[in-house]
Design a protein around this motif. Sequence first.
Motif, PDB file in Angstrom:
ATOM      1  N   ASN A 149       0.823  -1.214   0.000  1.00  0.00           N
ATOM      2  CA  ASN A 149       0.000   0.000   0.000  1.00  0.00           C
ATOM      3  C   ASN A 149       0.858   1.267   0.000  1.00  0.00           C
ATOM      4  O   ASN A 149       0.389   2.331   0.409  1.00  0.00           O
ATOM      5  N   GLY A 150       2.102   1.161  -0.448  1.00  0.00           N
ATOM      6  CA  GLY A 150       3.042   2.270  -0.348  1.00  0.00           C
ATOM      7  C   GLY A 150       2.539   3.575  -0.924  1.00  0.00           C
ATOM      8  O   GLY A 150       2.581   4.616  -0.266  1.00  0.00           O
ATOM      9  N   ILE A 151       2.048   3.553  -2.169  1.00  0.00           N
ATOM     10  CA  ILE A 151       1.577   4.785  -2.816  1.00  0.00           C
ATOM     11  C   ILE A 151       0.372   5.365  -2.071  1.00  0.00           C
ATOM     12  O   ILE A 151       0.266   6.581  -1.882  1.00  0.00           O
ATOM     13  N   ASP A 152      -0.525   4.499  -1.633  1.00  0.00           N
ATOM     14  CA  ASP A 152      -1.699   4.974  -0.894  1.00  0.00           C
ATOM     15  C   ASP A 152      -1.298   5.595   0.446  1.00  0.00           C
ATOM     16  O   ASP A 152      -1.914   6.565   0.903  1.00  0.00           O
ATOM     17  N   ILE A 153      -0.258   5.054   1.079  1.00  0.00           N
ATOM     18  CA  ILE A 153       0.223   5.618   2.339  1.00  0.00           C
ATOM     19  C   ILE A 153       0.791   7.011   2.104  1.00  0.00           C
ATOM     20  O   ILE A 153       0.496   7.961   2.842  1.00  0.00           O
ATOM     21  N   ILE A 154       1.619   7.149   1.063  1.00  0.00           N
ATOM     22  CA  ILE A 154       2.248   8.436   0.767  1.00  0.00           C
ATOM     23  C   ILE A 154       1.178   9.492   0.478  1.00  0.00           C
ATOM     24  O   ILE A 154       1.263  10.628   0.933  1.00  0.00           O
ATOM     25  N   THR A 155       0.148   9.095  -0.264  1.00  0.00           N
ATOM     26  CA  THR A 155      -0.965  10.009  -0.553  1.00  0.00           C
ATOM     27  C   THR A 155      -1.713  10.376   0.736  1.00  0.00           C
ATOM     28  O   THR A 155      -2.055  11.531   0.956  1.00  0.00           O
ATOM     29  N   ALA A 156      -1.932   9.368   1.586  1.00  0.00           N
ATOM     30  CA  ALA A 156      -2.655   9.602   2.843  1.00  0.00           C
ATOM     31  C   ALA A 156      -1.874  10.531   3.770  1.00  0.00           C
ATOM     32  O   ALA A 156      -2.467  11.313   4.523  1.00  0.00           O
ATOM     33  N   LEU A 157      -0.549  10.475   3.716  1.00  0.00           N
ATOM     34  CA  LEU A 157       0.262  11.373   4.551  1.00  0.00           C
ATOM     35  C   LEU A 157       0.018  12.832   4.188  1.00  0.00           C
ATOM     36  O   LEU A 157       0.086  13.718   5.044  1.00  0.00           O
ATOM     37  N   ILE A 158      -0.274  13.090   2.919  1.00  0.00           N
ATOM     38  CA  ILE A 158      -0.552  14.459   2.470  1.00  0.00           C
ATOM     39  C   ILE A 158      -1.970  14.876   2.841  1.00  0.00           C
ATOM     40  O   ILE A 158      -2.204  15.993   3.302  1.00  0.00           O
ATOM     41  N   LEU A 159      -2.922  13.978   2.662  1.00  0.00           N
ATOM     42  CA  LEU A 159      -4.335  14.333   2.822  1.00  0.00           C
ATOM     43  C   LEU A 159      -4.804  14.341   4.279  1.00  0.00           C
ATOM     44  O   LEU A 159      -5.706  15.099   4.632  1.00  0.00           O
ATOM     45  N   ASN A 160      -4.205  13.525   5.140  1.00  0.00           N
ATOM     46  CA  ASN A 160      -4.684  13.389   6.519  1.00  0.00           C
ATOM     47  C   ASN A 160      -4.015  14.385   7.459  1.00  0.00           C
ATOM     48  O   ASN A 160      -2.912  14.869   7.197  1.00  0.00           O
ATOM     49  N   ASP A 161      -4.675  14.658   8.573  1.00  0.00           N
ATOM     50  CA  ASP A 161      -4.169  15.622   9.551  1.00  0.00           C
ATOM     51  C   ASP A 161      -3.065  15.059  10.445  1.00  0.00           C
ATOM     52  O   ASP A 161      -2.339  15.804  11.088  1.00  0.00           O
ATOM     53  N   LEU A 204      -6.764   9.195  -4.709  1.00  0.00           N
ATOM     54  CA  LEU A 204      -6.629  10.598  -4.327  1.00  0.00           C
ATOM     55  C   LEU A 204      -7.855  11.375  -4.792  1.00  0.00           C
ATOM     56  O   LEU A 204      -8.159  11.400  -5.973  1.00  0.00           O
ATOM     57  N   ARG A 205      -8.564  11.971  -3.846  1.00  0.00           N
ATOM     58  CA  ARG A 205      -9.754  12.753  -4.176  1.00  0.00           C
ATOM     59  C   ARG A 205      -9.332  14.203  -4.421  1.00  0.00           C
ATOM     60  O   ARG A 205      -8.816  14.862  -3.504  1.00  0.00           O
ATOM     61  N   PRO A 206      -9.545  14.715  -5.643  1.00  0.00           N
ATOM     62  CA  PRO A 206      -9.070  16.061  -6.005  1.00  0.00           C
ATOM     63  C   PRO A 206      -9.500  17.158  -5.037  1.00  0.00           C
ATOM     64  O   PRO A 206      -8.703  18.029  -4.680  1.00  0.00           O
ATOM     65  N   GLN A 207     -10.749  17.126  -4.597  1.00  0.00           N
ATOM     66  CA  GLN A 207     -11.246  18.173  -3.708  1.00  0.00           C
ATOM     67  C   GLN A 207     -10.478  18.188  -2.386  1.00  0.00           C
ATOM     68  O   GLN A 207     -10.181  19.258  -1.835  1.00  0.00           O
ATOM     69  N   GLU A 208     -10.135  17.016  -1.866  1.00  0.00           N
ATOM     70  CA  GLU A 208      -9.377  16.944  -0.620  1.00  0.00           C
ATOM     71  C   GLU A 208      -7.984  17.534  -0.789  1.00  0.00           C
ATOM     72  O   GLU A 208      -7.472  18.209   0.110  1.00  0.00           O
ATOM     73  N   LEU A 209      -7.367  17.288  -1.943  1.00  0.00           N
ATOM     74  CA  LEU A 209      -6.040  17.838  -2.204  1.00  0.00           C
ATOM     75  C   LEU A 209      -6.086  19.369  -2.240  1.00  0.00           C
ATOM     76  O   LEU A 209      -5.200  20.045  -1.692  1.00  0.00           O
ATOM     77  N   ILE A 210      -7.114  19.928  -2.848  1.00  0.00           N
ATOM     78  CA  ILE A 210      -7.266  21.389  -2.895  1.00  0.00           C
ATOM     79  C   ILE A 210      -7.452  21.944  -1.490  1.00  0.00           C
ATOM     80  O   ILE A 210      -6.878  22.984  -1.137  1.00  0.00           O
ATOM     81  N   GLU A 211      -8.223  21.259  -0.664  1.00  0.00           N
ATOM     82  CA  GLU A 211      -8.449  21.722   0.709  1.00  0.00           C
ATOM     83  C   GLU A 211      -7.155  21.716   1.520  1.00  0.00           C
ATOM     84  O   GLU A 211      -6.916  22.601   2.347  1.00  0.00           O
ATOM     85  N   VAL A 212      -6.298  20.711   1.293  1.00  0.00           N
ATOM     86  CA  VAL A 212      -5.014  20.651   1.989  1.00  0.00           C
ATOM     87  C   VAL A 212      -4.138  21.837   1.591  1.00  0.00           C
ATOM     88  O   VAL A 212      -3.474  22.459   2.433  1.00  0.00           O
ATOM     89  N   LYS A 249      -9.034  15.988 -15.376  1.00  0.00           N
ATOM     90  CA  LYS A 249      -9.753  17.214 -15.735  1.00  0.00           C
ATOM     91  C   LYS A 249     -10.440  17.856 -14.533  1.00  0.00           C
ATOM     92  O   LYS A 249     -10.547  19.080 -14.449  1.00  0.00           O
ATOM     93  N   VAL A 250     -10.915  17.029 -13.607  1.00  0.00           N
ATOM     94  CA  VAL A 250     -11.581  17.567 -12.413  1.00  0.00           C
ATOM     95  C   VAL A 250     -10.593  18.390 -11.581  1.00  0.00           C
ATOM     96  O   VAL A 250     -10.887  19.508 -11.162  1.00  0.00           O
ATOM     97  N   LEU A 251      -9.411  17.845 -11.372  1.00  0.00           N
ATOM     98  CA  LEU A 251      -8.383  18.554 -10.607  1.00  0.00           C
ATOM     99  C   LEU A 251      -7.932  19.821 -11.337  1.00  0.00           C
ATOM    100  O   LEU A 251      -7.709  20.860 -10.718  1.00  0.00           O
ATOM    101  N   LEU A 252      -7.838  19.739 -12.658  1.00  0.00           N
ATOM    102  CA  LEU A 252      -7.450  20.902 -13.459  1.00  0.00           C
ATOM    103  C   LEU A 252      -8.441  22.047 -13.274  1.00  0.00           C
ATOM    104  O   LEU A 252      -8.065  23.213 -13.132  1.00  0.00           O
ATOM    105  N   HIS A 253      -9.736  21.714 -13.249  1.00  0.00           N
ATOM    106  CA  HIS A 253     -10.779  22.734 -13.057  1.00  0.00           C
ATOM    107  C   HIS A 253     -10.729  23.307 -11.644  1.00  0.00           C
ATOM    108  O   HIS A 253     -10.867  24.522 -11.445  1.00  0.00           O
ATOM    109  N   LEU A 254     -10.497  22.453 -10.643  1.00  0.00           N
ATOM    110  CA  LEU A 254     -10.480  22.909  -9.254  1.00  0.00           C
ATOM    111  C   LEU A 254      -9.289  23.810  -8.958  1.00  0.00           C
ATOM    112  O   LEU A 254      -9.339  24.639  -8.035  1.00  0.00           O
ATOM    113  N   LEU A 255      -8.215  23.681  -9.720  1.00  0.00           N
ATOM    114  CA  LEU A 255      -7.020  24.485  -9.491  1.00  0.00           C
ATOM    115  C   LEU A 255      -7.163  25.919  -9.990  1.00  0.00           C
ATOM    116  O   LEU A 255      -6.345  26.772  -9.658  1.00  0.00           O
TER     117      LEU A 255
END
Length: 324
Positions: A149-161, A204-212, A249-255
């Motif tokens: 789950n390495g990639i998912d862990i690295i992503t979770a480190l960014i998204l989680n508090d 990775l959920r785009p909206q969560e990344l924008i919120e971070v 495209k969703v992330l591109l629009h949110l940025l």
Amino acid sequence: MLSWRVCQLHAALSVSPGVSPQFAVPLPGQPPPGQPPHEQLEPEAEMGPAVMIMKPIMRFLQLLCENHNQDLQNFLRCQNNKTNYNLVCETLQFLDIMCGSTTGGLGLLGLYINEGNVGLITQTLETLTEYCQGPCQENQTCIVTHESNGIDIITALILNDISPLCRYRMEMVLQLKDNASKLLLALMESRHDNENAERILFNLRPQELIEVIKKAYHQEKDCEGGEVSPREVGHNIYILALQLARHNKVLLHLLKPPKRTQEEGEEGISSMLNLNNRPLSQMLKSSVPAETEAEDPLEYYEKHTAQIEVPDWRRHGAGVLSLA
């Protein structure tokens, strides 16, 4: 001689809870192996010597690959011997174990990451980043396609508090997020395919990344004078989002900053209604009261980010580099 050292490093990296009492990493709420129940320690208890020794080992592996040493980057993955030890994958598995992914809950990172082990986890991220930079595309692929789950862990480190650590050692959490974003960028460095980006985007959920990104921007006023600047960490995550947006495209629009999105909408309406009358346009603009609004985080990062194309003559191609 070097192959023998790799064998020793493999033995050190093959650390997992439950395999051997001396190497085991205690889970939250459990006493260390061999300790009576009445002497149970808190989850933030210090790591044992067998785990603590991993930090200088990780630093040593990082230095072997320093300055994009591709020969050693490849050697750590494959020694071309009768028995090969893939230390790149072993390092990723070690991160997997330290973050408690083997228990099945990525949302519980805060229970496993504490003041005692956050430095080791940060060093492991830096080592993995050095494996890939240059880039070493074979190591990039090795990490992204690994079954853990390495990639998912690295992503979770960014998204989680990473709570409760974030409540009293925010600078450690920011450093962790900063290194996690750099690792994901290293995994996509100079790639002309979209396989690695799609794997990163899978959970990775785009909206969560924008919120971070926005949260890091606003934390600057609460951490003034600190060792780590939240706004700089947010900028690195913004650059990561820019690279991922090329494949989503969703992330591109949110940025897009809200102001620019609104202006694009107004221009579209004007062109539809053929409002080319200058006096009328002036009247419409003057009728709207001017409001002084705080600068939007996405607008700030957009103004302070530039992209250049760097040719890579070794691979007869070019890579896009975002600069803060």
